[in-house]
Design a protein around this motif. Structure first.
Motif, PDB file in Angstrom:
ATOM      1  N   THR A 125       4.735  20.679  -0.492  1.00 17.75           N
ATOM      2  CA  THR A 125       5.043  19.694   0.540  1.00 17.75           C
ATOM      3  C   THR A 125       6.042  20.216   1.550  1.00 17.75           C
ATOM      4  O   THR A 125       7.012  20.888   1.208  1.00 17.75           O
ATOM      5  N   GLY A 126       5.776  19.926   2.806  1.00 18.51           N
ATOM      6  CA  GLY A 126       6.784  20.074   3.841  1.00 18.51           C
ATOM      7  C   GLY A 126       7.482  18.738   3.993  1.00 18.51           C
ATOM      8  O   GLY A 126       7.161  17.761   3.294  1.00 18.51           O
ATOM      9  N   PHE A 127       8.405  18.650   4.894  1.00 19.90           N
ATOM     10  CA  PHE A 127       9.146  17.413   5.070  1.00 19.90           C
ATOM     11  C   PHE A 127       9.024  16.927   6.503  1.00 19.90           C
ATOM     12  O   PHE A 127       9.015  17.708   7.443  1.00 19.90           O
ATOM     13  N   GLN A 128       8.937  15.608   6.645  1.00 18.89           N
ATOM     14  CA  GLN A 128       8.908  14.962   7.944  1.00 18.89           C
ATOM     15  C   GLN A 128       9.994  13.888   7.958  1.00 18.89           C
ATOM     16  O   GLN A 128      10.246  13.237   6.955  1.00 18.89           O
ATOM     17  N   VAL A 129      10.610  13.709   9.109  1.00 19.12           N
ATOM     18  CA  VAL A 129      11.609  12.652   9.250  1.00 19.12           C
ATOM     19  C   VAL A 129      10.922  11.417   9.799  1.00 19.12           C
ATOM     20  O   VAL A 129      10.307  11.455  10.867  1.00 19.12           O
ATOM     21  N   GLN A 130      10.991  10.332   9.046  1.00 21.00           N
ATOM     22  CA  GLN A 130      10.455   9.056   9.498  1.00 21.00           C
ATOM     23  C   GLN A 130      11.581   8.231  10.100  1.00 21.00           C
ATOM     24  O   GLN A 130      12.698   8.188   9.579  1.00 21.00           O
ATOM     25  N   VAL A 131      11.282   7.562  11.214  1.00 20.06           N
ATOM     26  CA  VAL A 131      12.294   6.805  11.958  1.00 20.06           C
ATOM     27  C   VAL A 131      11.990   5.322  11.852  1.00 20.06           C
ATOM     28  O   VAL A 131      10.865   4.890  12.110  1.00 20.06           O
ATOM     29  N   ARG A 132      12.997   4.552  11.464  1.00 20.40           N
ATOM     30  CA  ARG A 132      12.858   3.097  11.393  1.00 20.40           C
ATOM     31  C   ARG A 132      14.087   2.466  12.035  1.00 20.40           C
ATOM     32  O   ARG A 132      15.222   2.857  11.746  1.00 20.40           O
ATOM     33  N   ARG A 133      13.843   1.480  12.911  1.00 18.68           N
ATOM     34  CA  ARG A 133      14.967   0.813  13.571  1.00 18.68           C
ATOM     35  C   ARG A 133      15.637  -0.135  12.602  1.00 18.68           C
ATOM     36  O   ARG A 133      15.010  -1.040  12.054  1.00 18.68           O
ATOM     37  N   SER A 134      16.937   0.076  12.374  1.00 15.33           N
ATOM     38  CA  SER A 134      17.711  -0.778  11.473  1.00 15.33           C
ATOM     39  C   SER A 134      18.168  -2.037  12.193  1.00 15.33           C
ATOM     40  O   SER A 134      18.060  -3.145  11.669  1.00 15.33           O
ATOM     41  N   ASP A 135      18.684  -1.873  13.400  1.00  8.30           N
ATOM     42  CA  ASP A 135      19.046  -2.999  14.270  1.00  8.30           C
ATOM     43  C   ASP A 135      19.094  -2.467  15.689  1.00  8.30           C
ATOM     44  O   ASP A 135      18.605  -1.371  15.968  1.00  8.30           O
ATOM     45  N   SER A 136      19.689  -3.217  16.606  1.00 11.37           N
ATOM     46  CA  SER A 136      19.692  -2.806  18.003  1.00 11.37           C
ATOM     47  C   SER A 136      20.553  -1.572  18.249  1.00 11.37           C
ATOM     48  O   SER A 136      20.423  -0.915  19.285  1.00 11.37           O
ATOM     49  N   THR A 137      21.422  -1.254  17.305  1.00 12.95           N
ATOM     50  CA  THR A 137      22.357  -0.142  17.487  1.00 12.95           C
ATOM     51  C   THR A 137      22.021   1.076  16.649  1.00 12.95           C
ATOM     52  O   THR A 137      22.223   2.216  17.076  1.00 12.95           O
ATOM     53  N   TRP A 138      21.443   0.868  15.451  1.00 12.30           N
ATOM     54  CA  TRP A 138      21.277   1.949  14.495  1.00 12.30           C
ATOM     55  C   TRP A 138      19.817   2.203  14.155  1.00 12.30           C
ATOM     56  O   TRP A 138      18.988   1.292  14.146  1.00 12.30           O
ATOM     57  N   LEU A 139      19.539   3.475  13.852  1.00 14.26           N
ATOM     58  CA  LEU A 139      18.228   3.893  13.365  1.00 14.26           C
ATOM     59  C   LEU A 139      18.403   4.484  11.973  1.00 14.26           C
ATOM     60  O   LEU A 139      19.393   5.151  11.702  1.00 14.26           O
ATOM     61  N   GLU A 140      17.432   4.217  11.095  1.00 12.90           N
ATOM     62  CA  GLU A 140      17.457   4.816   9.763  1.00 12.90           C
ATOM     63  C   GLU A 140      16.432   5.939   9.711  1.00 12.90           C
ATOM     64  O   GLU A 140      15.242   5.730   9.954  1.00 12.90           O
ATOM     65  N   LEU A 141      16.894   7.147   9.391  1.00  9.60           N
ATOM     66  CA  LEU A 141      16.018   8.299   9.239  1.00  9.60           C
ATOM     67  C   LEU A 141      15.788   8.544   7.750  1.00  9.60           C
ATOM     68  O   LEU A 141      16.733   8.537   6.957  1.00  9.60           O
ATOM     69  N   THR A 142      14.529   8.772   7.382  1.00 12.03           N
ATOM     70  CA  THR A 142      14.173   9.026   5.985  1.00 12.03           C
ATOM     71  C   THR A 142      13.446  10.347   5.882  1.00 12.03           C
ATOM     72  O   THR A 142      12.552  10.641   6.672  1.00 12.03           O
ATOM     73  N   CYS A 143      13.846  11.159   4.896  1.00 10.78           N
ATOM     74  CA  CYS A 143      13.195  12.448   4.661  1.00 10.78           C
ATOM     75  C   CYS A 143      11.966  12.200   3.784  1.00 10.78           C
ATOM     76  O   CYS A 143      12.086  11.768   2.633  1.00 10.78           O
ATOM     77  N   HIS A 144      10.779  12.456   4.316  1.00 14.63           N
ATOM     78  CA  HIS A 144       9.525  12.098   3.649  1.00 14.63           C
ATOM     79  C   HIS A 144       8.726  13.342   3.309  1.00 14.63           C
ATOM     80  O   HIS A 144       8.645  14.286   4.092  1.00 14.63           O
ATOM     81  N   SER A 145       8.142  13.344   2.109  1.00 16.70           N
ATOM     82  CA  SER A 145       7.273  14.441   1.687  1.00 16.70           C
ATOM     83  C   SER A 145       5.905  13.895   1.330  1.00 16.70           C
ATOM     84  O   SER A 145       5.739  12.698   1.104  1.00 16.70           O
ATOM     85  N   SER A 146       4.922  14.779   1.276  1.00 16.88           N
ATOM     86  CA  SER A 146       3.549  14.360   1.024  1.00 16.88           C
ATOM     87  C   SER A 146       3.240  14.146  -0.455  1.00 16.88           C
ATOM     88  O   SER A 146       2.179  13.662  -0.806  1.00 16.88           O
ATOM     89  N   CYS A 147       4.142  14.550  -1.344  1.00 13.42           N
ATOM     90  CA  CYS A 147       3.951  14.272  -2.759  1.00 13.42           C
ATOM     91  C   CYS A 147       5.261  13.743  -3.335  1.00 13.42           C
ATOM     92  O   CYS A 147       6.326  13.885  -2.731  1.00 13.42           O
ATOM     93  N   VAL A 148       5.183  13.118  -4.483  1.00 15.67           N
ATOM     94  CA  VAL A 148       6.337  12.443  -5.064  1.00 15.67           C
ATOM     95  C   VAL A 148       7.234  13.455  -5.760  1.00 15.67           C
ATOM     96  O   VAL A 148       6.818  14.131  -6.702  1.00 15.67           O
ATOM     97  N   LEU A 149       8.450  13.567  -5.265  1.00 15.07           N
ATOM     98  CA  LEU A 149       9.421  14.451  -5.871  1.00 15.07           C
ATOM     99  C   LEU A 149      10.258  13.693  -6.897  1.00 15.07           C
ATOM    100  O   LEU A 149      10.272  12.465  -6.925  1.00 15.07           O
ATOM    101  N   SER A 150      10.955  14.420  -7.714  1.00 19.49           N
ATOM    102  CA  SER A 150      11.775  13.830  -8.754  1.00 19.49           C
ATOM    103  C   SER A 150      12.899  12.988  -8.156  1.00 19.49           C
ATOM    104  O   SER A 150      13.357  13.217  -7.036  1.00 19.49           O
ATOM    105  N   ASP A 151      13.351  11.997  -8.921  1.00 17.53           N
ATOM    106  CA  ASP A 151      14.500  11.198  -8.505  1.00 17.53           C
ATOM    107  C   ASP A 151      15.748  12.062  -8.380  1.00 17.53           C
ATOM    108  O   ASP A 151      16.727  11.663  -7.746  1.00 17.53           O
ATOM    109  N   ARG A 152      15.726  13.242  -9.005  1.00 25.16           N
ATOM    110  CA  ARG A 152      16.870  14.136  -8.942  1.00 25.16           C
ATOM    111  C   ARG A 152      16.894  14.965  -7.654  1.00 25.16           C
ATOM    112  O   ARG A 152      17.839  15.712  -7.416  1.00 25.16           O
ATOM    113  N   ALA A 153      15.847  14.836  -6.844  1.00 26.89           N
ATOM    114  CA  ALA A 153      15.795  15.603  -5.602  1.00 26.89           C
ATOM    115  C   ALA A 153      16.970  15.237  -4.702  1.00 26.89           C
ATOM    116  O   ALA A 153      17.284  14.065  -4.512  1.00 26.89           O
ATOM    117  N   GLU A 154      17.608  16.237  -4.127  1.00 29.77           N
ATOM    118  CA  GLU A 154      18.762  16.020  -3.262  1.00 29.77           C
ATOM    119  C   GLU A 154      18.446  16.554  -1.869  1.00 29.77           C
ATOM    120  O   GLU A 154      18.231  17.748  -1.689  1.00 29.77           O
TER     121      GLU A 154
END
Length: 325
Positions: free
Chosen positions: A135-164
């Motif tokens: 898997t490579g990684f893509q940054v997904q963008v979601r608007r949190s409110d009018s001031t802030w955006l939440e960026l999420t590091c997304h992969s194409s397969c499920v990584l372990s909960d221990r992934a940092e």
């Protein structure tokens, strides 16, 4: 043998898979492997053969993903894996390993282990094998409110909960964690990658940079001709473009190109190109000017600058005097 510590970021579903038949057996230590692009993958198995076969009778062991003319193709001979594959077996325990370095997304496949004896046609393959997802990684963008955006590091397969995950702002590490809050409208470049990986970072996301505007045609033209304005801005995700004219609330056009047909003096004024994506927006100003004169035709002269919201680009349309009749 154990894999090198550096760059090994592999997550395993720890369920053994045993493929056997009449005393022949391959036991895979995992069913699925999810690995970060650019990291090193380590897959293991052990095999068993009927009691009548001496270990010295084992002629060859190897891993494969493809077949040619019904025969498995040894990964060591596959040009796509050249210089990146190492494997071997412990002759005492019949335990074998496969190491793939600097994995690519194209390495995602089902890997099988096969072994054969010195008797013609006597061989066994453990099937199904181990499924590798790179898997490579893509940054997904979601608007949190009018001031802030939440960026999420997304992969194409499920990584372990221990992934940092590690976040970069431009070229500086700023945070660890699967998500990041940034202010809306930021033109800083944010990217992520998996901690401990030698893999590549995700493509950076950022708001539209300074837009630039061009006008066509840039040579002499006559009144009544068409004029096309083009706006472009470096941005990721790609920007959407909207054109406005001063003192008007409704947009004149959408898209990078805006064409004014049958250009006349009434079309003069300020035009605004807005480049916008999920991260923010940037606005440039284009001024089309006509000046008075005695002619019935006109020509355009252009001066072009890199634009930011505080600066303008001026394209002057001047009437050219003609001989009176």
């Amino acid at each position: 043998m154990s894999p090198s510590a550096g760059g090994l970021v592999v997550f395993l579903l720890s369920v053994q898979v045993i493929q056997s038949q009449d005393g022949w057996r391959v036991n895979y230590d995992q069913t699925d492997v999810c690995a970060a692009k650019g990291s090193e993958v380590f897959i293991t198995c052990d095999y068993t053969h009927p009691p009548g076969i001496d270990p010295s009778d084992i002629k060859d062991t190897f891993w494969f993903t493809k077949e040619k003319d019904g025969e498995p193709v040894d990964l060591r001979t596959d040009s796509e894996y050249s210089g990146r594959v190492t494997y071997g077996c412990d002759g005492y325990s019949d335990s074998c390993y496969l190491i793939i370095r600097d994995v690519k997304e194209s390495d995602s496949a089902e890997y099988k282990f096969t072994f054969m004896t010195n008797k013609p046609g006597e061989k066994y393959t453990g099937s199904p094998g181990v499924t590798l997802c790179v898997t490579g990684f893509q940054v997904q963008v979601r608007r949190s409110d009018s001031t802030w955006l939440e960026l999420t590091c997304h992969s194409s397969c499920v990584l372990s909960d221990r992934a940092e995950y590690v976040w970069y702002k431009n070229e500086e590490i700023i945070k660890r964690g699967s998500s990041l809050l940034v202010s809306s409208g930021s033109t800083d470049r944010h990217s992520c990658y998996l901690g401990g990986s030698s893999g590549q970072r995700s493509p950076a996301v950022y708001g539209p940079q300074r837009p630039s505007v061009s006008v066509s045609p840039s040579a002499e033209m006559l009144e009544g001709d068409s004029v096309t304005l083009t706006c472009s801005a470096d941005a990721n995700p790609a920007a959407n473009y909207t054109w406005y004219k001063e003192h008007e609330d409704s947009p004149r056009a959408s898209g990078q190109n805006f064409t004014i047909t049958d250009f006349t003096a009434e079309h003069s004024g300020n035009y605004y190109c807005e480049a916008q994506n999920e991260m923010g927006r940037s606005i440039s100003t284009l001024r089309l000017i006509t000046s008075s004169g005695k002619s019935h035709s006109f020509f355009c002269s252009f001066t072009h600058y890199i634009i930011n919201p505080a600066k303008e680009v001026t394209h002057r349309v001047t009437r050219r005097p003609l001989s009176e009749t």
